[in-house]
Design a protein around this motif. Structure first.
Motif, PDB file in Angstrom:
ATOM      1  N   PHE A  89       3.341  -1.200   4.065  1.00  0.00           N
ATOM      2  CA  PHE A  89       3.040   0.180   3.719  1.00  0.00           C
ATOM      3  C   PHE A  89       4.344   0.856   3.312  1.00  0.00           C
ATOM      4  N   ILE A  90       4.347   1.504   2.160  1.00  0.00           N
ATOM      5  CA  ILE A  90       5.495   2.284   1.705  1.00  0.00           C
ATOM      6  C   ILE A  90       5.201   3.729   2.095  1.00  0.00           C
ATOM      7  N   ASN A  91       5.875   4.219   3.137  1.00  0.00           N
ATOM      8  CA  ASN A  91       5.574   5.516   3.749  1.00  0.00           C
ATOM      9  C   ASN A  91       6.673   6.546   3.496  1.00  0.00           C
ATOM     10  N   PRO A  92       6.307   7.820   3.580  1.00  0.00           N
ATOM     11  CA  PRO A  92       7.335   8.871   3.524  1.00  0.00           C
ATOM     12  C   PRO A  92       8.294   8.739   4.708  1.00  0.00           C
TER      13      PRO A  92
ATOM     14  N   GLU B  71      14.628  10.743   6.634  1.00  0.00           N
ATOM     15  CA  GLU B  71      16.046  10.588   6.311  1.00  0.00           C
ATOM     16  C   GLU B  71      16.316   9.671   5.120  1.00  0.00           C
ATOM     17  N   ALA B  72      15.267   9.295   4.405  1.00  0.00           N
ATOM     18  CA  ALA B  72      15.421   8.430   3.229  1.00  0.00           C
ATOM     19  C   ALA B  72      14.283   8.744   2.264  1.00  0.00           C
ATOM     20  N   ASP B  73      14.300   8.099   1.123  1.00  0.00           N
ATOM     21  CA  ASP B  73      13.238   8.327   0.144  1.00  0.00           C
ATOM     22  C   ASP B  73      11.894   7.799   0.643  1.00  0.00           C
ATOM     23  N   PHE B  74      11.926   6.688   1.392  1.00  0.00           N
ATOM     24  CA  PHE B  74      10.706   6.091   1.944  1.00  0.00           C
ATOM     25  C   PHE B  74      11.084   5.123   3.051  1.00  0.00           C
ATOM     26  N   GLU B  75      10.065   4.660   3.789  1.00  0.00           N
ATOM     27  CA  GLU B  75      10.255   3.598   4.780  1.00  0.00           C
ATOM     28  C   GLU B  75       9.212   2.520   4.522  1.00  0.00           C
ATOM     29  N   MET B  76       9.537   1.299   4.916  1.00  0.00           N
ATOM     30  CA  MET B  76       8.592   0.195   4.798  1.00  0.00           C
ATOM     31  C   MET B  76       8.079  -0.145   6.185  1.00  0.00           C
TER      32      MET B  76
ATOM     33  N   ILE C 296       0.850  -1.187   0.000  1.00  0.00           N
ATOM     34  CA  ILE C 296       0.000   0.000   0.000  1.00  0.00           C
ATOM     35  C   ILE C 296       0.887   1.239   0.000  1.00  0.00           C
ATOM     36  N   ASN C 297       0.595   2.157  -0.889  1.00  0.00           N
ATOM     37  CA  ASN C 297       1.344   3.401  -1.021  1.00  0.00           C
ATOM     38  C   ASN C 297       0.918   4.356   0.094  1.00  0.00           C
ATOM     39  N   GLY C 298       1.742   4.487   1.115  1.00  0.00           N
ATOM     40  CA  GLY C 298       1.445   5.363   2.242  1.00  0.00           C
ATOM     41  C   GLY C 298       1.579   6.843   1.917  1.00  0.00           C
ATOM     42  N   PHE C 299       2.109   7.166   0.735  1.00  0.00           N
ATOM     43  CA  PHE C 299       2.180   8.563   0.303  1.00  0.00           C
ATOM     44  C   PHE C 299       0.787   9.066  -0.080  1.00  0.00           C
ATOM     45  N   THR C 300      -0.025   8.180  -0.659  1.00  0.00           N
ATOM     46  CA  THR C 300      -1.337   8.594  -1.159  1.00  0.00           C
ATOM     47  C   THR C 300      -2.506   7.992  -0.392  1.00  0.00           C
ATOM     48  N   GLU C 301      -2.328   6.800   0.168  1.00  0.00           N
ATOM     49  CA  GLU C 301      -3.411   6.127   0.900  1.00  0.00           C
ATOM     50  C   GLU C 301      -3.217   6.371   2.389  1.00  0.00           C
ATOM     51  N   LYS C 302      -4.136   7.054   3.002  1.00  0.00           N
ATOM     52  CA  LYS C 302      -3.993   7.432   4.416  1.00  0.00           C
ATOM     53  C   LYS C 302      -4.893   6.551   5.290  1.00  0.00           C
ATOM     54  N   ILE C 303      -4.255   5.748   6.130  1.00  0.00           N
ATOM     55  CA  ILE C 303      -4.960   4.923   7.118  1.00  0.00           C
ATOM     56  C   ILE C 303      -4.396   5.314   8.476  1.00  0.00           C
TER      57      ILE C 303
END
Length: 66
Positions: free
Chosen positions: A51-54, A57-62, A18-25
């Motif tokens: 969840f792939i989140n913003p 200190e990196a491009d994203f976090e899992m 799930i793309n945590g950048f666009t899908e907010k749970i």
């Protein structure tokens, strides 16, 4: 609730991504959400969700729920 997702599998495991950048749970709702989504009879069916989140200190976090 409609959520866009991708389901991938390999080596005997399958996960819902799930793309945590666009899908907010909300954080407090994620464990119940993942249990429902992972149910092979009533949900999508998976071994868990990632969840792939913003990240700061990196491009994203899992964020993984197994």
């Amino acid at each position: 609730m409609k959520i866009k997702f991708t389901k991938m599998h390999g080596c005997g495991n399958d996960y819902v991504y799930i793309n945590g950048f666009t899908e907010k749970i909300p954080q407090e709702e994620k464990p119940d959400f993942v249990r429902y989504v992972s149910d092979r009879h009533f949900g999508i069916g998976s071994d868990g969700a990632i969840f792939i989140n913003p990240a700061k200190e990196a491009d994203f976090e899992m964020e993984m729920y197994n």
